[in-house]
Design a protein around this motif. Structure first.
Motif, PDB file in Angstrom:
ATOM      1  N   GLN A   1      17.232  16.950  -1.450  1.00 24.70           N
ATOM      2  CA  GLN A   1      18.290  17.840  -0.970  1.00 24.70           C
ATOM      3  C   GLN A   1      19.694  17.283  -1.207  1.00 24.70           C
ATOM      4  O   GLN A   1      20.653  18.046  -1.360  1.00 24.70           O
ATOM      5  N   ARG A   2      19.823  15.944  -1.207  1.00 27.63           N
ATOM      6  CA  ARG A   2      21.135  15.322  -1.343  1.00 27.63           C
ATOM      7  C   ARG A   2      21.058  14.160  -2.323  1.00 27.63           C
ATOM      8  O   ARG A   2      19.983  13.633  -2.598  1.00 27.63           O
ATOM      9  N   LEU A   3      22.205  13.753  -2.850  1.00 29.85           N
ATOM     10  CA  LEU A   3      22.262  12.610  -3.752  1.00 29.85           C
ATOM     11  C   LEU A   3      22.297  11.325  -2.917  1.00 29.85           C
ATOM     12  O   LEU A   3      23.340  10.695  -2.751  1.00 29.85           O
ATOM     13  N   VAL A   4      21.153  10.955  -2.391  1.00 22.91           N
ATOM     14  CA  VAL A   4      21.083   9.797  -1.510  1.00 22.91           C
ATOM     15  C   VAL A   4      19.654   9.263  -1.507  1.00 22.91           C
ATOM     16  O   VAL A   4      18.689  10.021  -1.698  1.00 22.91           O
ATOM     17  N   GLU A   5      19.502   7.971  -1.312  1.00 22.65           N
ATOM     18  CA  GLU A   5      18.178   7.369  -1.123  1.00 22.65           C
ATOM     19  C   GLU A   5      18.072   6.924   0.332  1.00 22.65           C
ATOM     20  O   GLU A   5      19.011   6.370   0.893  1.00 22.65           O
ATOM     21  N   ILE A   6      16.897   7.177   0.923  1.00 22.85           N
ATOM     22  CA  ILE A   6      16.695   6.952   2.349  1.00 22.85           C
ATOM     23  C   ILE A   6      15.657   5.852   2.550  1.00 22.85           C
ATOM     24  O   ILE A   6      14.547   5.934   2.008  1.00 22.85           O
ATOM     25  N   TYR A   7      16.016   4.832   3.325  1.00 20.24           N
ATOM     26  CA  TYR A   7      15.091   3.768   3.722  1.00 20.24           C
ATOM     27  C   TYR A   7      14.690   4.021   5.165  1.00 20.24           C
ATOM     28  O   TYR A   7      15.544   4.129   6.045  1.00 20.24           O
ATOM     29  N   LYS A   8      13.363   4.119   5.403  1.00 27.64           N
ATOM     30  CA  LYS A   8      12.905   4.468   6.743  1.00 27.64           C
ATOM     31  C   LYS A   8      11.494   3.928   6.973  1.00 27.64           C
ATOM     32  O   LYS A   8      10.654   3.971   6.075  1.00 27.64           O
ATOM     33  N   TYR A   9      11.246   3.418   8.191  1.00 27.08           N
ATOM     34  CA  TYR A   9       9.900   3.031   8.583  1.00 27.08           C
ATOM     35  C   TYR A   9       9.107   4.281   8.945  1.00 27.08           C
ATOM     36  O   TYR A   9       9.553   5.089   9.762  1.00 27.08           O
ATOM     37  N   LEU A  10       7.928   4.435   8.317  1.00 25.04           N
ATOM     38  CA  LEU A  10       7.072   5.576   8.580  1.00 25.04           C
ATOM     39  C   LEU A  10       5.649   5.106   8.825  1.00 25.04           C
ATOM     40  O   LEU A  10       5.199   4.109   8.240  1.00 25.04           O
ATOM     41  N   ASN A  11       4.917   5.813   9.680  1.00 24.12           N
ATOM     42  CA  ASN A  11       3.500   5.532   9.897  1.00 24.12           C
ATOM     43  C   ASN A  11       2.666   6.204   8.813  1.00 24.12           C
ATOM     44  O   ASN A  11       2.756   7.420   8.613  1.00 24.12           O
ATOM     45  N   PHE A  12       1.871   5.408   8.085  1.00 21.32           N
ATOM     46  CA  PHE A  12       0.905   5.978   7.150  1.00 21.32           C
ATOM     47  C   PHE A  12      -0.332   6.409   7.936  1.00 21.32           C
ATOM     48  O   PHE A  12      -0.527   6.016   9.090  1.00 21.32           O
ATOM     49  N   ASP A  13      -1.194   7.203   7.310  1.00 19.30           N
ATOM     50  CA  ASP A  13      -2.470   7.540   7.952  1.00 19.30           C
ATOM     51  C   ASP A  13      -3.252   6.252   8.215  1.00 19.30           C
ATOM     52  O   ASP A  13      -3.730   6.025   9.321  1.00 19.30           O
ATOM     53  N   TYR A  14      -3.369   5.425   7.176  1.00 18.64           N
ATOM     54  CA  TYR A  14      -4.046   4.138   7.335  1.00 18.64           C
ATOM     55  C   TYR A  14      -3.843   3.265   6.100  1.00 18.64           C
ATOM     56  O   TYR A  14      -3.425   3.744   5.041  1.00 18.64           O
ATOM     57  N   GLN A  15      -4.151   2.007   6.277  1.00 22.80           N
ATOM     58  CA  GLN A  15      -4.251   1.040   5.174  1.00 22.80           C
ATOM     59  C   GLN A  15      -5.607   0.359   5.281  1.00 22.80           C
ATOM     60  O   GLN A  15      -6.031  -0.027   6.379  1.00 22.80           O
ATOM     61  N   GLN A  16      -6.301   0.204   4.169  1.00 27.32           N
ATOM     62  CA  GLN A  16      -7.592  -0.469   4.139  1.00 27.32           C
ATOM     63  C   GLN A  16      -7.582  -1.565   3.079  1.00 27.32           C
ATOM     64  O   GLN A  16      -6.959  -1.415   2.025  1.00 27.32           O
ATOM     65  N   LYS A  17      -8.280  -2.670   3.398  1.00 22.83           N
ATOM     66  CA  LYS A  17      -8.433  -3.750   2.438  1.00 22.83           C
ATOM     67  C   LYS A  17      -9.856  -4.294   2.491  1.00 22.83           C
ATOM     68  O   LYS A  17     -10.414  -4.471   3.579  1.00 22.83           O
ATOM     69  N   PHE A  18     -10.407  -4.542   1.316  1.00 18.75           N
ATOM     70  CA  PHE A  18     -11.681  -5.242   1.200  1.00 18.75           C
ATOM     71  C   PHE A  18     -11.438  -6.455   0.319  1.00 18.75           C
ATOM     72  O   PHE A  18     -10.838  -6.337  -0.759  1.00 18.75           O
ATOM     73  N   GLY A  19     -11.885  -7.619   0.772  1.00 19.77           N
ATOM     74  CA  GLY A  19     -11.589  -8.819   0.011  1.00 19.77           C
ATOM     75  C   GLY A  19     -12.745  -9.805  -0.039  1.00 19.77           C
ATOM     76  O   GLY A  19     -13.626  -9.813   0.828  1.00 19.77           O
ATOM     77  N   ILE A  20     -12.737 -10.625  -1.069  1.00 15.40           N
ATOM     78  CA  ILE A  20     -13.645 -11.761  -1.205  1.00 15.40           C
ATOM     79  C   ILE A  20     -12.797 -12.982  -1.530  1.00 15.40           C
ATOM     80  O   ILE A  20     -11.759 -12.881  -2.190  1.00 15.40           O
ATOM     81  N   GLN A  21     -13.237 -14.143  -1.025  1.00 18.89           N
ATOM     82  CA  GLN A  21     -12.433 -15.345  -1.179  1.00 18.89           C
ATOM     83  C   GLN A  21     -13.325 -16.571  -1.300  1.00 18.89           C
ATOM     84  O   GLN A  21     -14.360 -16.667  -0.640  1.00 18.89           O
ATOM     85  N   ALA A  22     -12.907 -17.499  -2.145  1.00 18.37           N
ATOM     86  CA  ALA A  22     -13.599 -18.780  -2.286  1.00 18.37           C
ATOM     87  C   ALA A  22     -12.562 -19.892  -2.259  1.00 18.37           C
ATOM     88  O   ALA A  22     -11.533 -19.820  -2.938  1.00 18.37           O
ATOM     89  N   SER A  23     -12.816 -20.911  -1.449  1.00 15.64           N
ATOM     90  CA  SER A  23     -11.919 -22.056  -1.345  1.00 15.64           C
ATOM     91  C   SER A  23     -12.718 -23.315  -1.659  1.00 15.64           C
ATOM     92  O   SER A  23     -13.661 -23.653  -0.937  1.00 15.64           O
ATOM     93  N   VAL A  24     -12.332 -23.988  -2.743  1.00 18.17           N
ATOM     94  CA  VAL A  24     -13.117 -25.113  -3.252  1.00 18.17           C
ATOM     95  C   VAL A  24     -12.239 -26.356  -3.379  1.00 18.17           C
ATOM     96  O   VAL A  24     -11.291 -26.373  -4.174  1.00 18.17           O
TER      97      VAL A  24
END
Length: 277
Positions: A114-137
């Motif tokens: 609507q305007r010539l501007v960029e907006i920075y704002k904190y918003l709630n997402f529906d969710y974030q998911q992560k699946f991970g595997i890790q090895a420490s040797v």
């Protein structure tokens, strides 16, 4: 075999929110043989937004072309994680985990339609998911070289059905490598050299595309006075590569950020322990 469990219920009340949430915690530890440990954990937590992020206010930067908006409707994020660890011979660690964060929030950039501007704002997402595997040797060569290599693979998923006028459902796989090395140059005098590095390939954050990133740190440490005194000379982020420049290429959004920031730092420190403290 050892185990513990807990369950907490919490009420979150503000002028715009009033809700109850459940937070379970379960830990199981099983040692089938000396040096072998199997750990199973279910954890949950809540991450509250910063005070300034929920204020109903607008700040102007960049000559008025950029605005930072507060969000009074911002909710705390609720995270739940399931993790399985296996410790082999008391030193090799293998892990896998899955996490689900409801109402995950992060400050995002949006070019207004609507305007010539960029907006920075904190918003709630529906969710974030992560699946991970890790090895420490860890590994070592006699008494002059000690090292630990950690490799991580992650599947990352973020979804928001009411993100301005451009809902998104994004997924990305990426890898992380970390390595810490200690070289004993001399025992008399006690002189050690440490070299540590980090690398991550392309990732995402909301509609942002995050490029590859990494850093390399080095330090020379001299210990004397029967172990009480330590002199350290160090350089962090030797190649000045830890700052990334983000991009947005999503829908009608087209942004390229270039951050000219120097994170390379040189330092010298001296420590002395009095009476073991």
């Amino acid at each position: 075999l050892s185990r513990d469990a807990s369950l907490a219920r919490e009420r979150y009340k503000t002028p715009v929110w009033n809700q109850w949430d459940w937070y379970p915690t379960i830990n199981l530890n099983y040692m089938p043989a000396p040096g072998h440990i199997l750990q199973l954990a279910l954890s949950s937590d809540k991450d509250y937004p910063d005070y300034w992020a929920v204020q109903d206010a607008v700040s102007y930067v960049g000559g008025g072309y950029s605005e930072i908006h507060g969000n009074p409707l911002l909710k705390p994020a609720q995270s739940y994680e399931f993790k399985l660890n296996y410790v082999l011979k008391s030193k090799y660690i293998f892990s896998t985990w899955f996490s689900h964060t409801k109402d995950y929030s992060v400050q995002t950039l949006y070019q207004s339609s609507q305007r010539l501007v960029e907006i920075y704002k904190y918003l709630n997402f529906d969710y974030q998911q992560k699946f991970g595997i890790q090895a420490s040797v860890p590994f070592k060569i006699k008494n002059w070289f000690n090292s630990r290599l950690t490799l991580i693979g992650i599947w990352h998923h973020e979804k928001d059905n009411d993100f301005w006028d451009i809902p998104f459902n994004r997924k990305q796989c990426y890898g992380i490598a970390q390595m810490n090395n200690t070289f004993t140059l001399s025992t008399k005098p006690d002189l050690k050299f440490t070299l540590s590095g980090f690398y991550q390939n392309k990732a995402i954050q909301g509609i942002f595309d995050l490029p590859r990133s990494g850093n390399l740190d080095a330090a020379l440490r001299y210990t004397f006075a029967k172990g009480k005194a330590q002199l350290t000379l160090k350089c962090d982020d030797i190649f000045n590569t830890s700052t990334i420049s983000t991009n947005v290429r999503f829908g009608q959004q087209n942004v390229k950020n270039h951050y000219m920031k120097t994170t390379r730092a040189f330092g010298i420190s001296f420590n002395y322990k009095f009476g073991g403290y």
